[in-house]
Write a protein that holds these residues in place. Structure first.
Motif, PDB file in Angstrom:
ATOM      1  N   GLU A   8       0.839  -1.190   0.000  1.00 13.32           N
ATOM      2  CA  GLU A   8       0.000   0.000   0.000  1.00 13.32           C
ATOM      3  C   GLU A   8       0.876   1.242   0.000  1.00 13.32           C
ATOM      4  OE1 GLU A   8      -1.708  -0.791   3.692  1.00 13.32           O
ATOM      5  OE2 GLU A   8      -2.827  -2.499   3.001  1.00 13.32           O
ATOM      6  N   SER A   9       0.361   2.336  -0.540  1.00 15.10           N
ATOM      7  CA  SER A   9       1.127   3.570  -0.525  1.00 15.10           C
ATOM      8  C   SER A   9       0.944   4.319   0.793  1.00 15.10           C
ATOM      9  CB  SER A   9       0.723   4.462  -1.696  1.00 15.10           C
ATOM     10  OG  SER A   9      -0.624   4.853  -1.560  1.00 15.10           O
ATOM     11  N   SER A  10      -0.079   3.977   1.556  1.00 15.33           N
ATOM     12  CA  SER A  10      -0.268   4.626   2.849  1.00 15.33           C
ATOM     13  C   SER A  10       0.130   3.679   3.976  1.00 15.33           C
ATOM     14  CB  SER A  10      -1.714   5.074   3.017  1.00 15.33           C
ATOM     15  OG  SER A  10      -2.575   3.960   3.014  1.00 15.33           O
ATOM     16  N   CYS A  11       0.550   4.250   5.056  1.00 10.80           N
ATOM     17  CA  CYS A  11       1.006   3.485   6.215  1.00 10.80           C
ATOM     18  C   CYS A  11      -0.189   3.009   7.032  1.00 10.80           C
ATOM     19  CB  CYS A  11       1.906   4.385   7.051  1.00 10.80           C
ATOM     20  SG  CYS A  11       2.525   3.604   8.537  1.00 10.80           S
ATOM     21  N   ALA A  12      -0.128   1.792   7.525  1.00  5.17           N
ATOM     22  CA  ALA A  12      -1.209   1.247   8.350  1.00  5.17           C
ATOM     23  C   ALA A  12      -1.118   1.741   9.796  1.00  5.17           C
ATOM     24  CB  ALA A  12      -1.163  -0.276   8.320  1.00  5.17           C
ATOM     25  N   ALA A  13       0.031   2.285  10.187  1.00 11.97           N
ATOM     26  CA  ALA A  13       0.228   2.720  11.568  1.00 11.97           C
ATOM     27  C   ALA A  13      -0.023   4.210  11.778  1.00 11.97           C
ATOM     28  CB  ALA A  13       1.638   2.379  12.019  1.00 11.97           C
ATOM     29  N   CYS A  14       0.068   4.997  10.706  1.00 10.93           N
ATOM     30  CA  CYS A  14      -0.114   6.443  10.835  1.00 10.93           C
ATOM     31  C   CYS A  14      -0.772   6.981   9.565  1.00 10.93           C
ATOM     32  CB  CYS A  14       1.231   7.118  11.100  1.00 10.93           C
ATOM     33  SG  CYS A  14       2.307   7.220   9.679  1.00 10.93           S
ATOM     34  N   PRO A  15      -1.160   8.241   9.557  1.00 12.50           N
ATOM     35  CA  PRO A  15      -1.872   8.791   8.398  1.00 12.50           C
ATOM     36  C   PRO A  15      -0.981   9.241   7.234  1.00 12.50           C
ATOM     37  CG  PRO A  15      -1.749  10.444  10.109  1.00 12.50           C
ATOM     38  CD  PRO A  15      -1.158   9.182  10.677  1.00 12.50           C
ATOM     39  N   HIS A  16       0.294   8.902   7.258  1.00 13.94           N
ATOM     40  CA  HIS A  16       1.225   9.367   6.232  1.00 13.94           C
ATOM     41  C   HIS A  16       1.484   8.308   5.171  1.00 13.94           C
ATOM     42  CE1 HIS A  16       2.294  11.560  10.000  1.00 13.94           C
ATOM     43  NE2 HIS A  16       1.999  12.551   9.181  1.00 13.94           N
ATOM     44  N   ALA A  17       1.891   8.764   3.980  1.00 12.12           N
ATOM     45  CA  ALA A  17       2.271   7.853   2.894  1.00 12.12           C
ATOM     46  C   ALA A  17       3.665   7.302   3.196  1.00 12.12           C
ATOM     47  CB  ALA A  17       2.282   8.602   1.568  1.00 12.12           C
ATOM     48  N   TRP A  18       3.950   6.092   2.734  1.00 11.96           N
ATOM     49  CA  TRP A  18       5.265   5.489   2.962  1.00 11.96           C
ATOM     50  C   TRP A  18       6.372   6.338   2.349  1.00 11.96           C
ATOM     51  CZ3 TRP A  18       6.641   2.430   6.564  1.00 11.96           C
ATOM     52  CH2 TRP A  18       5.778   1.459   7.057  1.00 11.96           C
ATOM     53  N   GLU A  19       6.087   7.032   1.269  1.00  9.22           N
ATOM     54  CA  GLU A  19       7.111   7.815   0.584  1.00  9.22           C
ATOM     55  C   GLU A  19       7.669   8.948   1.434  1.00  9.22           C
ATOM     56  OE1 GLU A  19       3.882   7.528  -1.000  1.00  9.22           O
ATOM     57  OE2 GLU A  19       4.547   5.616  -1.788  1.00  9.22           O
ATOM     58  N   VAL A  20       6.919   9.433   2.416  1.00  7.83           N
ATOM     59  CA  VAL A  20       7.376  10.558   3.228  1.00  7.83           C
ATOM     60  C   VAL A  20       7.997  10.125   4.547  1.00  7.83           C
ATOM     61  CG1 VAL A  20       5.736  12.163   2.179  1.00  7.83           C
ATOM     62  CG2 VAL A  20       5.104  10.961   4.274  1.00  7.83           C
TER      63      VAL A  20
END
Length: 55
Positions: A8-20
């Motif tokens: 996924e491009s979004s993190c399951a632990a926080c509201p941020h995208a993995w890219e950032v």
């Protein structure tokens, strides 16, 4: 240490995208998700709208 690729491009632990995520954020969020922990986000946040105070 190598982490498995996240589908996924979004993190399951926080509201941020993995890219950032920085290296600490990646490790922290990966461990949070892997262990099913409920804790606050440690990702670096934008300071564009925040005031910085210096001594």
């Amino acid at each position: 240490m190598r982490y498995p690729a996240m589908p996924e491009s979004s993190c399951a632990a926080c509201p941020h995208a993995w890219e950032v995520h920085d290296p600490i954020g990646i490790r922290f969020c990966f461990a949070t998700t892997a262990r099913g922990l409920d804790r606050e986000c440690v990702c670096a946040r934008s300071v564009d709208r925040e005031k910085l105070y210096y001594r």
